[in-house]
Design a protein around this motif. Structure first.
Motif, mmCIF file in Angstrom:
data_model
loop_
_atom_site.group_PDB
_atom_site.id
_atom_site.type_symbol
_atom_site.label_atom_id
_atom_site.label_comp_id
_atom_site.label_asym_id
_atom_site.label_seq_id
_atom_site.Cartn_x
_atom_site.Cartn_y
_atom_site.Cartn_z
ATOM 1 N N ILE A 78 8.525 21.733 9.155
ATOM 2 C CA ILE A 78 8.584 20.614 8.530
ATOM 3 C C ILE A 78 8.198 19.703 9.990
ATOM 4 O O ILE A 78 7.266 18.846 10.173
ATOM 5 C CB ILE A 78 9.872 19.986 8.235
ATOM 6 N N LYS A 79 8.673 20.329 11.166
ATOM 7 C CA LYS A 79 8.512 19.709 12.631
ATOM 8 C C LYS A 79 7.011 19.530 12.706
ATOM 9 O O LYS A 79 6.461 18.728 13.321
ATOM 10 C CB LYS A 79 9.395 20.156 13.408
ATOM 11 N N GLU A 80 6.297 20.718 12.480
ATOM 12 C CA GLU A 80 4.815 20.732 12.885
ATOM 13 C C GLU A 80 4.217 20.178 11.901
ATOM 14 O O GLU A 80 3.220 19.389 12.304
ATOM 15 C CB GLU A 80 4.486 22.699 12.528
ATOM 16 N N ILE A 81 4.512 20.012 10.659
ATOM 17 C CA ILE A 81 3.822 19.087 9.765
ATOM 18 C C ILE A 81 3.698 17.660 10.396
ATOM 19 O O ILE A 81 2.812 16.629 10.507
ATOM 20 C CB ILE A 81 4.337 19.063 8.512
ATOM 21 N N ILE A 82 4.956 17.006 10.732
ATOM 22 C CA ILE A 82 5.394 15.713 11.295
ATOM 23 C C ILE A 82 4.575 15.622 12.506
ATOM 24 O O ILE A 82 3.711 14.458 12.749
ATOM 25 C CB ILE A 82 6.680 15.560 11.331
ATOM 26 N N VAL A 83 4.510 16.624 13.385
ATOM 27 C CA VAL A 83 3.799 16.395 14.696
ATOM 28 C C VAL A 83 2.588 16.284 14.527
ATOM 29 O O VAL A 83 1.661 15.575 15.165
ATOM 30 C CB VAL A 83 4.356 17.374 15.707
ATOM 31 N N LYS A 84 1.858 17.118 13.564
ATOM 32 C CA LYS A 84 0.421 16.803 13.421
ATOM 33 C C LYS A 84 0.035 15.792 12.607
ATOM 34 O O LYS A 84 -1.232 15.445 12.467
ATOM 35 C CB LYS A 84 0.049 18.141 12.444
ATOM 36 N N GLY A 85 0.779 14.985 12.089
ATOM 37 C CA GLY A 85 0.592 13.823 11.478
ATOM 38 C C GLY A 85 0.125 13.837 10.185
ATOM 39 O O GLY A 85 -0.454 13.009 9.358
ATOM 40 N N GLU A 86 0.684 14.976 9.361
ATOM 41 C CA GLU A 86 -0.064 15.370 8.151
ATOM 42 C C GLU A 86 1.018 14.681 6.949
ATOM 43 O O GLU A 86 1.750 15.434 6.126
ATOM 44 C CB GLU A 86 -0.054 16.878 7.898
ATOM 45 N N LEU A 87 1.247 13.529 7.085
ATOM 46 C CA LEU A 87 1.995 12.710 6.164
ATOM 47 C C LEU A 87 1.400 11.827 5.347
ATOM 48 O O LEU A 87 0.279 11.492 5.561
ATOM 49 C CB LEU A 87 3.241 11.948 7.092
ATOM 50 N N TYR A 88 2.120 11.209 4.417
ATOM 51 C CA TYR A 88 1.563 10.051 3.442
ATOM 52 C C TYR A 88 1.924 8.825 3.905
ATOM 53 O O TYR A 88 3.130 8.554 4.433
ATOM 54 C CB TYR A 88 1.984 10.361 1.945
ATOM 55 N N ASP A 89 1.353 7.654 3.878
ATOM 56 C CA ASP A 89 1.269 6.527 4.016
ATOM 57 C C ASP A 89 2.298 5.939 2.780
ATOM 58 O O ASP A 89 1.908 6.167 1.645
ATOM 59 C CB ASP A 89 0.442 5.597 4.299
ATOM 60 N N GLU A 90 3.537 5.282 3.234
ATOM 61 C CA GLU A 90 4.359 4.905 2.095
ATOM 62 C C GLU A 90 3.719 3.634 1.519
ATOM 63 O O GLU A 90 3.061 2.960 2.060
ATOM 64 C CB GLU A 90 5.564 4.368 2.586
ATOM 65 N N GLU A 91 3.528 3.536 0.058
ATOM 66 C CA GLU A 91 2.868 2.352 -0.490
ATOM 67 C C GLU A 91 4.059 1.398 -1.107
ATOM 68 O O GLU A 91 5.059 1.581 -1.421
ATOM 69 C CB GLU A 91 1.914 3.024 -1.539
#
Length: 91
Positions: A78-91
């Protein structure tokens, strides 16, 4: 979860809390019959970002190792995903 040990959602959320840069990210943990869902939210660049992950209870119970090792692996992914910025924008 494994070896007959049982954890509350709050205990699992505490174990999966991350520190990234100057942010402390504690997930919202929910569960149903087969899945445990983790949801991380944080603000970056004026936007709210969100990451949802689902963990299978069967996989957690069958994991060939300690609960601590499993949680460590999940946290690292999870930390790797967050650091890479592979997240969704909240709508």
């Amino acid at each position: 979860m494994g070896n007959g040990r049982v954890f509350t959602c709050e205990q699992l959320a505490s174990a999966l809390t991350l520190v990234i840069e100057n942010m402390i990210l504690k997930p919202k943990v929910t569960q149903d019959r087969f899945l445990i869902t983790l949801e991380y939210k944080y603000h970056k660049d004026g936007k709210t970002k969100r990451l949802r992950q689902a963990l299978s209870k069967m996989v957690m119970e069958a994991f060939n190792g300690t609960v601590e090792a499993y949680i460590y692996n999940v946290r690292q992914q999870i930390k790797e995903i967050i650091v890479k910025g592979e997240l969704y924008d909240e709508e």
